[in-house]
Motif scaffolding. Structure first.
Motif, short mmCIF file in Angstrom:
data_model
loop_
_atom_site.label_atom_id
_atom_site.label_comp_id
_atom_site.label_asym_id
_atom_site.label_seq_id
_atom_site.Cartn_x
_atom_site.Cartn_y
_atom_site.Cartn_z
N VAL A 82 93.15 60.93 -27.03
CA VAL A 82 94.21 61.27 -27.98
C VAL A 82 95.50 60.56 -27.57
N HIS A 83 96.12 59.85 -28.50
CA HIS A 83 97.32 59.06 -28.21
C HIS A 83 98.55 59.64 -28.89
N HIS A 84 99.69 59.45 -28.24
CA HIS A 84 100.99 59.77 -28.83
C HIS A 84 101.53 58.56 -29.57
N GLU A 85 102.19 58.79 -30.71
CA GLU A 85 102.90 57.75 -31.45
C GLU A 85 104.21 58.37 -31.95
N MET A 86 105.30 57.99 -31.32
CA MET A 86 106.62 58.54 -31.62
C MET A 86 107.23 57.86 -32.85
N GLU A 87 107.76 58.67 -33.80
CA GLU A 87 108.22 58.09 -35.06
C GLU A 87 109.46 58.79 -35.61
N LEU A 88 110.25 58.03 -36.38
CA LEU A 88 111.31 58.58 -37.20
C LEU A 88 110.69 59.12 -38.47
N LEU A 164 109.94 57.94 -25.96
CA LEU A 164 109.07 59.06 -25.62
C LEU A 164 108.73 59.00 -24.15
N LYS A 165 108.84 60.15 -23.48
CA LYS A 165 108.44 60.28 -22.08
C LYS A 165 107.24 61.22 -22.00
N VAL A 166 106.34 60.92 -21.08
CA VAL A 166 105.24 61.83 -20.76
C VAL A 166 105.41 62.25 -19.30
N ALA A 208 106.00 50.06 -29.40
CA ALA A 208 104.93 49.83 -28.42
C ALA A 208 104.94 50.91 -27.35
N GLY A 209 103.81 51.01 -26.66
CA GLY A 209 103.71 51.94 -25.55
C GLY A 209 102.86 53.16 -25.84
N VAL A 210 102.16 53.16 -27.00
CA VAL A 210 101.30 54.30 -27.30
C VAL A 210 100.23 54.41 -26.21
N GLY A 211 99.81 55.65 -25.97
CA GLY A 211 98.83 55.85 -24.92
C GLY A 211 98.31 57.27 -24.89
N PRO A 212 97.35 57.54 -24.02
CA PRO A 212 96.67 58.83 -24.01
C PRO A 212 97.50 59.95 -23.39
N ILE A 213 97.21 61.15 -23.84
CA ILE A 213 97.79 62.35 -23.25
C ILE A 213 96.65 63.27 -22.80
N GLN A 214 97.00 64.20 -21.89
CA GLN A 214 96.00 65.13 -21.37
C GLN A 214 96.55 66.55 -21.48
N ARG A 215 95.67 67.52 -21.41
CA ARG A 215 96.10 68.91 -21.40
C ARG A 215 97.07 69.15 -20.25
N GLY A 216 98.14 69.85 -20.53
CA GLY A 216 99.15 70.13 -19.51
C GLY A 216 100.31 69.15 -19.52
N ASP A 217 100.18 68.02 -20.22
CA ASP A 217 101.26 67.04 -20.29
C ASP A 217 102.44 67.59 -21.10
N LYS A 218 103.63 67.08 -20.78
CA LYS A 218 104.84 67.39 -21.55
C LYS A 218 105.37 66.11 -22.15
N MET A 219 105.48 66.06 -23.46
CA MET A 219 106.02 64.90 -24.17
C MET A 219 107.46 65.20 -24.57
N GLU A 220 108.38 64.34 -24.15
CA GLU A 220 109.78 64.47 -24.49
C GLU A 220 110.16 63.32 -25.42
N MET A 229 113.07 66.39 -28.92
CA MET A 229 111.99 67.31 -29.23
C MET A 229 111.04 67.29 -28.06
N THR A 230 110.63 68.46 -27.59
CA THR A 230 109.70 68.56 -26.46
C THR A 230 108.41 69.22 -26.94
N ILE A 231 107.28 68.60 -26.61
CA ILE A 231 105.97 69.10 -27.03
C ILE A 231 105.08 69.24 -25.80
N LYS A 232 104.51 70.42 -25.63
CA LYS A 232 103.60 70.69 -24.53
C LYS A 232 102.16 70.58 -25.03
N VAL A 233 101.33 69.82 -24.32
CA VAL A 233 99.93 69.66 -24.68
C VAL A 233 99.14 70.82 -24.06
N ILE A 234 98.44 71.58 -24.89
CA ILE A 234 97.71 72.76 -24.41
C ILE A 234 96.24 72.65 -24.71
#
Length: 234
Positions: A82-88, A164-166, A208-220, A229-234
């Motif tokens: 599963v990848h993150h893609e940050m957008e307006l 976006l930060k992970v 650019a920079g899309v990539g995978p996330i894992q359970r427990g990650d925090k996306m800022e 916006m902060t999103i926690k992967v659960i």
């Protein structure tokens, strides 16, 4: 009309209206449709193996029910990539058909932050087989979003940092001015093919920079002039 709708007896309960909160207001924005543009930043198009100079714009859709404002993202089933893609996110207050480029921004209500979460492995399989992308893009809670900020507070956004930060590490870092197709162009182009309307959202592409996330990650997530916006992967 409204009176007839009130009298209508449904055979099942209708789905609730999906809404986004408005910053500084107790009012909400009702979501109608979500249009997502693909490969709208040159560096992202290149990292996905495409030449950004040869492609007209193209769009796919998410469902309104994919929107989630809970601040969490449940890792979805049937995938291991599963990848993150940050957008307006561009929110429209009105619409129509064959909208001119000069008048396009008149239809914008405001802007927000959004994530186009993607089951990349399932999207990749669909691409190889020439099939639609919905299984990779339009799954439950695949569109985490922030509150909307009205244009009256931000002006129209055509530049500003988007990142976006992970877990505190910067993964995506670009500028809105790097979009190949700008907001007015996206609105005008979409209106050639659809009767766009108030309540529609446009997810305007990812740097650019899309990539995978894992359970427990925090996306800022952050967009200059809009906030975070902060999103926690659960």
């Amino acid at each position: 009309n409204e009176g007839n709708l009130t009298m209508t007896k449904f055979v099942i309960d209708p789905a609730p209206q999906v809404c986004l909160p408005i910053r500084g207001s107790n009012e909400s924005f009702p979501v109608r449709r979500i249009y997502c543009i693909g490969r709208n930043y040159a560096d992202h198009a290149i990292e996905m193996g495409h030449d950004p100079n040869k492609e007209p714009p193209f769009f796919f859709q998410k469902n309104a029910q994919n929107v989630d404002t809970s601040g969490t993202f449940p890792y979805p089933p049937q995938t291991s990539d599963v990848h993150h893609e940050m957008e307006l996110v561009v929110a429209l207050k009105s619409g129509g058909a064959e909208i001119s480029l000069d008048n396009a921004l008149e239809h914008v209500y405001g802007y927000g932050l959004g994530l186009d979460m993607t089951r990349r492995d399932l999207q990749g399989e669909a691409k190889k087989l020439g099939r639609p992308w919905e299984v990779g893009k339009s799954f439950e809670k695949s569109a985490p979003m922030s509150e909307l900020v009205p244009v009256s507070e931000t002006g129209h956004l055509d530049q500003g940092r988007i990142c976006l930060k992970v877990n505190g590490e910067i993964k995506q870092d670009g500028d809105l001015n790097q979009m190949i197709w700008k907001v007015p162009e996206m609105i005008a182009y979409l209106s050639r093919f659809y009767d766009i309307a108030g309540g529609d959202l446009i997810m305007s592409g990812t740097p650019a920079g899309v990539g995978p996330i894992q359970r427990g990650d925090k996306m800022e997530c952050e967009i200059e002039h809009l906030g975070t916006m902060t999103i926690k992967v659960i």
